[in-house]
Design a protein around this motif. Structure first.
Motif, mmCIF file in Angstrom:
data_model
loop_
_atom_site.group_PDB
_atom_site.id
_atom_site.type_symbol
_atom_site.label_atom_id
_atom_site.label_comp_id
_atom_site.label_asym_id
_atom_site.label_seq_id
_atom_site.Cartn_x
_atom_site.Cartn_y
_atom_site.Cartn_z
ATOM 1 N N LYS A 47 5.455 4.825 4.329
ATOM 2 C CA LYS A 47 6.566 3.889 4.488
ATOM 3 C C LYS A 47 7.678 4.588 5.253
ATOM 4 C CE LYS A 47 9.499 0.890 1.674
ATOM 5 N NZ LYS A 47 9.800 0.529 0.271
ATOM 6 N N LYS A 48 8.025 4.057 6.412
ATOM 7 C CA LYS A 48 9.081 4.631 7.247
ATOM 8 C C LYS A 48 10.313 3.739 7.158
ATOM 9 C CE LYS A 48 7.794 6.040 11.310
ATOM 10 N NZ LYS A 48 7.146 6.102 12.645
ATOM 11 N N ILE A 49 11.420 4.350 6.811
ATOM 12 C CA ILE A 49 12.668 3.617 6.612
ATOM 13 C C ILE A 49 13.750 4.253 7.469
ATOM 14 C CG2 ILE A 49 14.426 2.975 4.918
ATOM 15 C CD1 ILE A 49 12.226 3.413 2.781
ATOM 16 N N LYS A 50 14.493 3.434 8.209
ATOM 17 C CA LYS A 50 15.638 3.931 8.970
ATOM 18 C C LYS A 50 16.830 4.000 8.029
ATOM 19 C CE LYS A 50 14.972 4.208 13.519
ATOM 20 N NZ LYS A 50 15.249 5.373 14.289
ATOM 21 N N LEU A 51 17.442 5.177 7.950
ATOM 22 C CA LEU A 51 18.653 5.352 7.170
ATOM 23 C C LEU A 51 19.838 5.390 8.125
ATOM 24 C CD1 LEU A 51 17.525 8.132 4.658
ATOM 25 C CD2 LEU A 51 17.601 5.670 4.280
ATOM 26 N N MET A 62 17.812 3.426 -1.424
ATOM 27 C CA MET A 62 16.524 3.949 -0.975
ATOM 28 C C MET A 62 16.150 5.204 -1.757
ATOM 29 S SD MET A 62 15.356 1.957 1.306
ATOM 30 C CE MET A 62 16.111 0.704 0.312
ATOM 31 N N LEU A 63 17.097 6.096 -1.971
ATOM 32 C CA LEU A 63 16.815 7.321 -2.723
ATOM 33 C C LEU A 63 16.480 7.013 -4.174
ATOM 34 C CD1 LEU A 63 19.471 9.718 -1.187
ATOM 35 C CD2 LEU A 63 16.995 9.722 -0.822
ATOM 36 N N ARG A 64 17.097 5.987 -4.722
ATOM 37 C CA ARG A 64 16.785 5.564 -6.092
ATOM 38 C C ARG A 64 15.340 5.061 -6.167
ATOM 39 N NH1 ARG A 64 21.363 2.722 -6.902
ATOM 40 N NH2 ARG A 64 20.406 0.766 -6.334
ATOM 41 N N GLU A 65 14.904 4.322 -5.145
ATOM 42 C CA GLU A 65 13.517 3.839 -5.091
ATOM 43 C C GLU A 65 12.546 5.018 -5.040
ATOM 44 O OE1 GLU A 65 10.539 1.754 -1.907
ATOM 45 O OE2 GLU A 65 12.539 0.887 -2.058
ATOM 46 N N VAL A 66 12.854 6.020 -4.227
ATOM 47 C CA VAL A 66 11.997 7.204 -4.108
ATOM 48 C C VAL A 66 11.880 7.905 -5.448
ATOM 49 C CG1 VAL A 66 11.869 9.522 -3.098
ATOM 50 C CG2 VAL A 66 12.400 7.556 -1.655
ATOM 51 N N ALA A 83 8.242 12.381 -0.419
ATOM 52 C CA ALA A 83 9.148 11.793 0.566
ATOM 53 C C ALA A 83 9.847 12.917 1.304
ATOM 54 C CB ALA A 83 10.172 10.910 -0.136
ATOM 55 N N TRP A 84 10.270 12.638 2.526
ATOM 56 C CA TRP A 84 11.068 13.599 3.272
ATOM 57 C C TRP A 84 11.945 12.829 4.239
ATOM 58 C CZ3 TRP A 84 5.906 12.712 4.137
ATOM 59 C CH2 TRP A 84 5.507 12.358 5.435
ATOM 60 N N SER A 95 13.580 8.102 6.734
ATOM 61 C CA SER A 95 13.020 8.522 5.466
ATOM 62 C C SER A 95 11.566 8.099 5.454
ATOM 63 C CB SER A 95 13.772 7.842 4.324
ATOM 64 O OG SER A 95 13.151 8.113 3.093
ATOM 65 N N THR A 96 10.715 8.980 5.003
ATOM 66 C CA THR A 96 9.285 8.704 5.017
ATOM 67 C C THR A 96 8.675 9.024 3.671
ATOM 68 O OG1 THR A 96 9.366 9.484 7.302
ATOM 69 C CG2 THR A 96 7.206 9.056 6.382
ATOM 70 N N GLU A 97 7.916 8.074 3.125
ATOM 71 C CA GLU A 97 7.222 8.270 1.855
ATOM 72 C C GLU A 97 5.733 8.229 2.125
ATOM 73 O OE1 GLU A 97 8.293 5.318 -1.007
ATOM 74 O OE2 GLU A 97 10.383 5.404 -0.451
ATOM 75 N N GLY A 98 4.980 9.129 1.530
ATOM 76 C CA GLY A 98 3.529 9.140 1.700
ATOM 77 C C GLY A 98 2.841 8.682 0.435
ATOM 78 N N GLU A 99 1.905 7.756 0.579
ATOM 79 C CA GLU A 99 1.123 7.247 -0.541
ATOM 80 C C GLU A 99 -0.327 7.236 -0.093
ATOM 81 O OE1 GLU A 99 2.904 3.404 -0.740
ATOM 82 O OE2 GLU A 99 4.525 4.089 -2.004
ATOM 83 N N ASP A 100 -1.247 7.574 -1.003
ATOM 84 C CA ASP A 100 -2.646 7.572 -0.589
ATOM 85 C C ASP A 100 -3.233 6.183 -0.719
ATOM 86 O OD1 ASP A 100 -3.061 7.335 -3.346
ATOM 87 O OD2 ASP A 100 -4.750 8.704 -3.352
#
Length: 110
Positions: A47-51, A62-66, A83-84, A95-100
């Motif tokens: 999931k790629k999110i523009k901050l 967004m950080l709360r969701e992470v 996430a990073w 912001s990028t979150e990785g999920e398998d």
């Protein structure tokens, strides 16, 4: 970071570690991409999110969701890995979150 001319992906960790395959969906906060990790060969939904550096309230949300996803373990929810944040230009960061993805589903989609 500069866009990768082949995939449109930015350089940085995302561009170096993942091959972007296709968009799985998008919404108000960003888009989810099907990617293959270049090292382990596994498929991930990222999931790629523009901050926006000026929108502190949305960034905080967004950080709360992470943080919530990182502690959530349920059979009906996609497994969360990490996430990073990658720097951008013009005050924006990504912001990028990785999920398998489940292996069975991944094989059906390829």
């Amino acid at each position: 970071p500069r866009p990768d001319k082949r995939s449109g992906a930015r350089s940085g960790r995302y561009g170096e570690e993942f091959k972007q395959l296709e968009m799985l969906g998008s919404g108000g906060f960003g888009a989810v991409w099907k990617c293959r990790n270049k090292l382990d060969g596994q498929l991930y939904a990222i999931k790629k999110i523009k901050l926006d550096a000026m929108d502190h309230a949305t960034n905080k949300k967004m950080l709360r969701e992470v943080k919530t996803l990182s502690g959530l373990h349920h059979q009906s929810v996609v497994r969360y890995f990490q996430a990073w944040i990658e720097g951008g230009t013009g005050g924006d960061t990504e912001s990028t979150e990785g999920e398998d993805e489940e292996e069975e589903e991944a094989e059906d989609e390829l």
